[in-house]
Design an enzyme around this catalytic site. Sequence first.
Site, mmCIF file in Angstrom:
data_model
loop_
_atom_site.group_PDB
_atom_site.id
_atom_site.type_symbol
_atom_site.label_atom_id
_atom_site.label_comp_id
_atom_site.label_asym_id
_atom_site.label_seq_id
_atom_site.Cartn_x
_atom_site.Cartn_y
_atom_site.Cartn_z
ATOM 1 N N CYS A 136 0.827 -1.206 0.000
ATOM 2 C CA CYS A 136 0.000 0.000 0.000
ATOM 3 C C CYS A 136 0.862 1.257 0.000
ATOM 4 C CB CYS A 136 -0.928 -0.014 1.224
ATOM 5 S SG CYS A 136 -1.949 1.462 1.343
ATOM 6 N N CYS A 139 -0.500 4.158 2.177
ATOM 7 C CA CYS A 139 -0.304 3.993 3.623
ATOM 8 C C CYS A 139 1.162 4.183 4.005
ATOM 9 C CB CYS A 139 -0.708 2.591 4.075
ATOM 10 S SG CYS A 139 -2.142 1.906 3.268
ATOM 11 N N ASP A 140 2.078 3.630 3.221
ATOM 12 C CA ASP A 140 3.469 3.513 3.676
ATOM 13 C C ASP A 140 4.477 4.344 2.891
ATOM 14 O OD1 ASP A 140 2.566 1.684 5.540
ATOM 15 O OD2 ASP A 140 2.844 -0.024 4.192
#
Length: 261
Positions: A136, A139-140
């Site tokens: 992701c 997200c990261d």
Amino acid sequence: MEPNQQYDLVIIGAGPAGMTAGIYAARAGLSVVMLEKGAPGGQMLNTAEIDNYTGFETILGPDLSMKMFEHTQKHGVAYAYGNVTKVTDHGTYKLVYTDSNEIYQTKAVIIASGAKNKRLGVPGEDELAGRGISWCAVCDGAFFRNQDVVVVGGGNSAVEEALYLANIVNQVTIIHRRQQFRADQAAVNRAKAHPKIVFELDAVVERFNEENGKLKSVTVKNVVTGKTKELIAQGAFIYIGLLPVSDFVKGLVDMDEYGYI
Ligand code: NAP
């Protein structure tokens, strides 16, 4: 155990398909609940910019998720946390079981449970998940500011998320196992023109290498020449497609070998 909830319709999954079904059902006057084990939005939540959803020139995945969810709430679609473990068919009614011991009795079930990310299955992947390897970018990605990352895959997800990451990191290397891309040509052209994106084509990941418990590099093998090389990368984002989430209806409906209904 007896059912403790009753609806005309249970929708399993609150991604775009489930939420859309919910709106139609509620407008048709059915009592309906969407069961979701994550958050409303599904795969959209892991997507940065969406620029091909009709009516929205560009919108962030989490923003479109929220808009769809608000739309369902406006029509009174019930929403509940629920990790569905089993569905049983009793003719005139079905029972839907969750791992939090809820049992829903319903006249009909819509399965809109979507898919989860496929894994490469190479050494280092499981060990370094969350320690450099991610599925992701939204997200990261920020963890890898000004660092070097690789993106594995040649579909729309890989190419679009590489473009997203290129705004944050120092360099993105797209590793893809052949020369042609499955991704839309427009996205491929944008990636090719991006100064921070480079390509490693005809290449597959052989293993992920660690140093001090974190990803240090990726060993790739050229499938044409057979030669291997090590790409230094602090981050790796794997976008090689999806597998259906359908275990909970195994044996109840016909499926192919991958679990697609
Ligand atoms: P996908 O289209 O199935 O592409 C998967 C890619 O990973 C392919 O290039 C495939 O290579 C490669 N791959 C698969 N298994 C591999 C393995 N074991 N090792 C190395 N490479 C492997 O998956 P996706 O990109 O996640 O997209 C899923 C669906 O969502 C598609 O329909 C896509 O168009 C759609 N989507 C749309 C958008 C958008 O329109 N904005 C954004 C994201 C996703 P090969 O090509 O050689 O098979």
